[in-house]
Write a protein that holds these residues in place. Sequence first.
Motif, PDB file in Angstrom:
ATOM      1  N   LEU A   1      -7.085 -59.034 -43.181  1.00  0.00           N
ATOM      2  CA  LEU A   1      -5.853 -58.238 -43.180  1.00  0.00           C
ATOM      3  C   LEU A   1      -4.596 -59.086 -43.072  1.00  0.00           C
ATOM      4  O   LEU A   1      -3.502 -58.557 -42.834  1.00  0.00           O
ATOM      5  CB  LEU A   1      -5.896 -57.234 -42.025  1.00  0.00           C
ATOM      6  CG  LEU A   1      -6.972 -56.148 -42.152  1.00  0.00           C
ATOM      7  CD1 LEU A   1      -7.051 -55.320 -40.879  1.00  0.00           C
ATOM      8  CD2 LEU A   1      -6.715 -55.265 -43.363  1.00  0.00           C
ATOM      9  N   HIS A   2      -4.725 -60.404 -43.270  1.00  0.00           N
ATOM     10  CA  HIS A   2      -3.577 -61.301 -43.191  1.00  0.00           C
ATOM     11  C   HIS A   2      -2.459 -60.836 -44.129  1.00  0.00           C
ATOM     12  O   HIS A   2      -2.656 -60.697 -45.340  1.00  0.00           O
ATOM     13  CB  HIS A   2      -4.012 -62.716 -43.557  1.00  0.00           C
ATOM     14  CG  HIS A   2      -2.912 -63.725 -43.503  1.00  0.00           C
ATOM     15  ND1 HIS A   2      -2.226 -64.022 -42.336  1.00  0.00           N
ATOM     16  CD2 HIS A   2      -2.362 -64.514 -44.469  1.00  0.00           C
ATOM     17  CE1 HIS A   2      -1.323 -64.949 -42.585  1.00  0.00           C
ATOM     18  NE2 HIS A   2      -1.381 -65.259 -43.867  1.00  0.00           N
ATOM     19  N   LEU A   3      -1.291 -60.545 -43.554  1.00  0.00           N
ATOM     20  CA  LEU A   3      -0.099 -60.091 -44.274  1.00  0.00           C
ATOM     21  C   LEU A   3      -0.269 -58.723 -44.947  1.00  0.00           C
ATOM     22  O   LEU A   3       0.549 -58.339 -45.769  1.00  0.00           O
ATOM     23  CB  LEU A   3       0.340 -61.124 -45.318  1.00  0.00           C
ATOM     24  CG  LEU A   3       0.751 -62.504 -44.777  1.00  0.00           C
ATOM     25  CD1 LEU A   3       1.168 -63.419 -45.913  1.00  0.00           C
ATOM     26  CD2 LEU A   3       1.860 -62.398 -43.747  1.00  0.00           C
ATOM     27  N   LYS A   4      -1.325 -58.011 -44.594  1.00  0.00           N
ATOM     28  CA  LYS A   4      -1.526 -56.658 -45.126  1.00  0.00           C
ATOM     29  C   LYS A   4      -1.176 -55.660 -44.021  1.00  0.00           C
ATOM     30  O   LYS A   4      -1.605 -55.802 -42.881  1.00  0.00           O
ATOM     31  CB  LYS A   4      -2.979 -56.449 -45.564  1.00  0.00           C
ATOM     32  CG  LYS A   4      -3.454 -57.445 -46.622  1.00  0.00           C
ATOM     33  CD  LYS A   4      -2.751 -57.221 -47.937  1.00  0.00           C
ATOM     34  CE  LYS A   4      -3.314 -58.092 -49.049  1.00  0.00           C
ATOM     35  NZ  LYS A   4      -3.082 -59.527 -48.848  1.00  0.00           N
ATOM     36  N   THR A   5      -0.399 -54.668 -44.348  1.00  0.00           N
ATOM     37  CA  THR A   5       0.038 -53.695 -43.351  1.00  0.00           C
ATOM     38  C   THR A   5      -0.365 -52.286 -43.768  1.00  0.00           C
ATOM     39  O   THR A   5      -0.602 -52.008 -44.939  1.00  0.00           O
ATOM     40  CB  THR A   5       1.565 -53.755 -43.155  1.00  0.00           C
ATOM     41  OG1 THR A   5       2.205 -53.489 -44.418  1.00  0.00           O
ATOM     42  CG2 THR A   5       1.995 -55.129 -42.656  1.00  0.00           C
ATOM     43  N   GLY A   6      -0.414 -51.396 -42.790  1.00  0.00           N
ATOM     44  CA  GLY A   6      -0.691 -49.994 -43.062  1.00  0.00           C
ATOM     45  C   GLY A   6      -2.096 -49.593 -42.661  1.00  0.00           C
ATOM     46  O   GLY A   6      -3.030 -50.391 -42.702  1.00  0.00           O
ATOM     47  N   GLU A   7      -2.233 -48.342 -42.267  1.00  0.00           N
ATOM     48  CA  GLU A   7      -3.520 -47.829 -41.816  1.00  0.00           C
ATOM     49  C   GLU A   7      -4.523 -47.696 -42.961  1.00  0.00           C
ATOM     50  O   GLU A   7      -5.724 -47.851 -42.753  1.00  0.00           O
ATOM     51  CB  GLU A   7      -3.320 -46.456 -41.151  1.00  0.00           C
ATOM     52  CG  GLU A   7      -2.767 -46.539 -39.738  1.00  0.00           C
ATOM     53  CD  GLU A   7      -3.669 -47.344 -38.819  1.00  0.00           C
ATOM     54  OE1 GLU A   7      -4.883 -47.061 -38.781  1.00  0.00           O
ATOM     55  OE2 GLU A   7      -3.163 -48.269 -38.157  1.00  0.00           O
ATOM     56  N   THR A   8      -4.044 -47.430 -44.168  1.00  0.00           N
ATOM     57  CA  THR A   8      -4.959 -47.227 -45.289  1.00  0.00           C
ATOM     58  C   THR A   8      -5.789 -48.479 -45.549  1.00  0.00           C
ATOM     59  O   THR A   8      -7.034 -48.408 -45.623  1.00  0.00           O
ATOM     60  CB  THR A   8      -4.188 -46.843 -46.568  1.00  0.00           C
ATOM     61  OG1 THR A   8      -3.492 -45.614 -46.341  1.00  0.00           O
ATOM     62  CG2 THR A   8      -5.149 -46.667 -47.732  1.00  0.00           C
ATOM     63  N   ILE A   9      -5.143 -49.623 -45.690  1.00  0.00           N
ATOM     64  CA  ILE A   9      -5.878 -50.855 -45.971  1.00  0.00           C
ATOM     65  C   ILE A   9      -6.777 -51.224 -44.801  1.00  0.00           C
ATOM     66  O   ILE A   9      -7.916 -51.664 -44.977  1.00  0.00           O
ATOM     67  CB  ILE A   9      -4.923 -52.013 -46.344  1.00  0.00           C
ATOM     68  CG1 ILE A   9      -5.700 -53.266 -46.736  1.00  0.00           C
ATOM     69  CG2 ILE A   9      -3.974 -52.325 -45.196  1.00  0.00           C
ATOM     70  CD1 ILE A   9      -6.493 -53.136 -48.001  1.00  0.00           C
TER      71      ILE A   9
END
Length: 397
Positions: free
Chosen positions: A219-227
């Motif tokens: 999840l590096h640099l990925k945001t949001g509950e969906t991902i």
Amino acid sequence: MLTIEDLQSITLERQGLRYDASFGSGKDAVYQSLEQLGYLQIDTLSVVERAHHHTLWTRIPDYETSYLDELLEERQIFEYWFHAASYLPMQDFRFALPQMLEVRDNDSHYYNADSKVMRYIIDTIRAEGPKRARDFETQAKKSGSWWNWKPAKIALERLFLQGDLMISRREGMQKTYDLPERVLPEAIDLTIPTPREFASYLVKTYLNAYGWTTLKQILHLKTGETIRNDVRDVLSDLLEEGIIESIHIKGYPPVFVRYDLLGATAGISTPEIRLLSPFDNAIIHRDRVKQFFDFDYRIECYTPKEKRLYGYFCLPILFGNTFIGRVDCKAHRKQKQFEIIHLHLENQLIEFESWAKPFAERIKQFVLFNGCTSLKVSQVSPSNKTTKLRKLLEGLF
């Protein structure tokens, strides 16, 4: 039960750092390494050979810098964004589409380009063929031009990020832009992945490149509950299918290991020395390296000089499974002299005699790779190793 040393060995093997020529030789090895690593970060800094070339040289002894340009022109790889500007395997192109769409639909978070300039650039490339940035710079300087270079530069970057232009070739750091339909292979899959498919791509990319991964790395640099939820679901499915196993080691975050690699944990009989780029795939996830390799690494070229602890552009030194130090260096290309500005030795438990000669040989190879023919050693820490190392290193040329 797996140990930290086992996890280190798995990662270094998957990263192509345990043995010389793990991916083979020549241009085919470049593609094989890129396919396994998942991406290759492009960097403009040239204190020593640029990061994308350095990273491949570390794994491919006969690497030549022309190989990447050739693969790009052959449409086997493409340039876009992973966590930074990168080369990626063309087979993964569809997984860049969601970010392209996000850029196109969101003016507030990306380059605020002039729509009139963007239309002019697209129309010019469509009518006249591929263009370099400097072609538009020249056009902007013509008498009576209604725009200048800065809006054109912003427009080019915006058009590239939103997928309306692709980089069709390179000459060094000089990029040539063209329309996607003239760059992409005919059979390329252009289906936009669902959020779940994209999560699966991320998980499998990291598992393929490192052999094991953590939720934080995926999840590096990925945001949001969906991902986040989709990644958890993908991991859950892979656990249920027996493709991965969840490993818990006291004091460490849970790791997800490929089941087929659980037995591939034999120790390294003859440790190799590697000089890694600061942007090498094996070192770029700093928290992971600190947790699992006990090596606290930060690049300091963006740090004010007075606050640097080690130097402007230090290269991590890997010996077997252990980071034994870092070396701040610079290629003075006009003088053809390579300077070791400061060599920092940090692991005093490993005997000097076991790594000194392999280190010297690797330095010699790196000096030649950087187009230099002489070597200068300015400083070594701790200082009691200075005389021995200076004699050993400067005696190479």
